[in-house]
Structure formats: structure tokens, C-alpha cells
Design a protein around this motif. Structure first.
Motif, PDB file in Angstrom:
ATOM      1  N   ARG A   8      31.280  29.073  39.418  1.00 46.37           N
ATOM      2  CA  ARG A   8      30.900  29.803  40.697  1.00 46.37           C
ATOM      3  C   ARG A   8      31.571  29.052  41.726  1.00 46.37           C
ATOM      4  O   ARG A   8      31.992  29.664  42.639  1.00 46.37           O
ATOM      5  CB  ARG A   8      29.485  29.524  40.774  1.00 46.37           C
ATOM      6  CG  ARG A   8      28.936  28.175  41.142  1.00 46.37           C
ATOM      7  CD  ARG A   8      27.558  28.222  41.290  1.00 46.37           C
ATOM      8  NE  ARG A   8      26.874  26.792  41.721  1.00 46.37           N
ATOM      9  CZ  ARG A   8      26.846  25.529  41.095  1.00 46.37           C
ATOM     10  NH1 ARG A   8      27.555  25.695  39.827  1.00 46.37           N
ATOM     11  NH2 ARG A   8      26.195  24.619  41.475  1.00 46.37           N
ATOM     12  N   GLN A  11      35.267  30.574  41.988  1.00 43.14           N
ATOM     13  CA  GLN A  11      34.826  31.875  42.606  1.00 43.14           C
ATOM     14  C   GLN A  11      34.697  31.820  44.019  1.00 43.14           C
ATOM     15  O   GLN A  11      35.542  32.614  44.674  1.00 43.14           O
ATOM     16  CB  GLN A  11      33.795  32.659  41.967  1.00 43.14           C
ATOM     17  CG  GLN A  11      33.756  34.037  42.054  1.00 43.14           C
ATOM     18  CD  GLN A  11      35.031  34.874  42.150  1.00 43.14           C
ATOM     19  OE1 GLN A  11      35.560  34.837  41.002  1.00 43.14           O
ATOM     20  NE2 GLN A  11      35.657  35.621  43.065  1.00 43.14           N
ATOM     21  N   GLN A  12      33.790  30.978  44.334  1.00 41.17           N
ATOM     22  CA  GLN A  12      33.743  30.779  45.778  1.00 41.17           C
ATOM     23  C   GLN A  12      35.167  30.562  46.754  1.00 41.17           C
ATOM     24  O   GLN A  12      35.492  30.723  47.916  1.00 41.17           O
ATOM     25  CB  GLN A  12      32.661  29.628  46.337  1.00 41.17           C
ATOM     26  CG  GLN A  12      31.226  30.013  45.809  1.00 41.17           C
ATOM     27  CD  GLN A  12      30.196  29.162  45.833  1.00 41.17           C
ATOM     28  OE1 GLN A  12      30.544  28.187  45.969  1.00 41.17           O
ATOM     29  NE2 GLN A  12      29.071  29.475  45.827  1.00 41.17           N
TER      30      GLN A  12
END
Length: 77
Positions: A8, A11-12
Motif C-alpha cells: 500500500r 502504491q501511495q
């Protein structure tokens, strides 16, 4: 040594880079021109846009100013 980050977070970082790239192109400006405007090294800017770098807050502040947005707009999830 690079740390293992959760997917995550990767992805950020990519999302942040995508937002910066879209705003830069909307100016319109090249990476080289944005680097000149902010004083950020062009290679550093490339890594930020690709999502492979964790930008410093000061770099985010400079980018936000040059792109006419707030830091919060850049880092929104």
C-alpha cells in the motif's frame, strides 16, 4: 539498505508521483523546467514521479508551490 515496505505504501508513492506528473504536464512544464523552478535535482524529481523515492517534506512544499496546489493536495490518499 532499502526497507521492505507494504504494498500500500508503494502504491501511495506511485499515486503521488502520478499526481505530480499530471499537475506538471498541466502547467505545461518538463521535468527539467520543474526541477529548475523548485531547485530539486532532475533525477530526484524523476524518482518522485516514478514513485521510487520518498520525497522530503521540503521537496513536497517546493513542488506544491510551483504546481499551485497545497501539500495536502499532493499527498491526499
Amino acid at each position: 539498505m532499502p526497507r521492505d515496505l507494504p504494498d500500500r505504501i508503494h502504491q501511495q508513492r506511485r499515486d503521488l508521483g502520478d499526481r505530480i506528473r499530471a499537475l506538471r504536464k498541466g502547467l505545461p512544464a518538463t521535468q527539467e523546467r520543474l526541477a529548475e523552478m523548485t531547485g530539486i535535482d532532475r533525477r530526484t524529481l524523476q524518482r518522485i514521479e516514478r514513485g521510487t523515492s520518498d520525497p522530503k517534506y521540503s521537496d513536497l512544499a517546493l513542488l506544491a508551490e510551483a504546481l499551485h496546489v497545497t501539500v495536502a493536495d499532493l499527498v491526499r490518499w
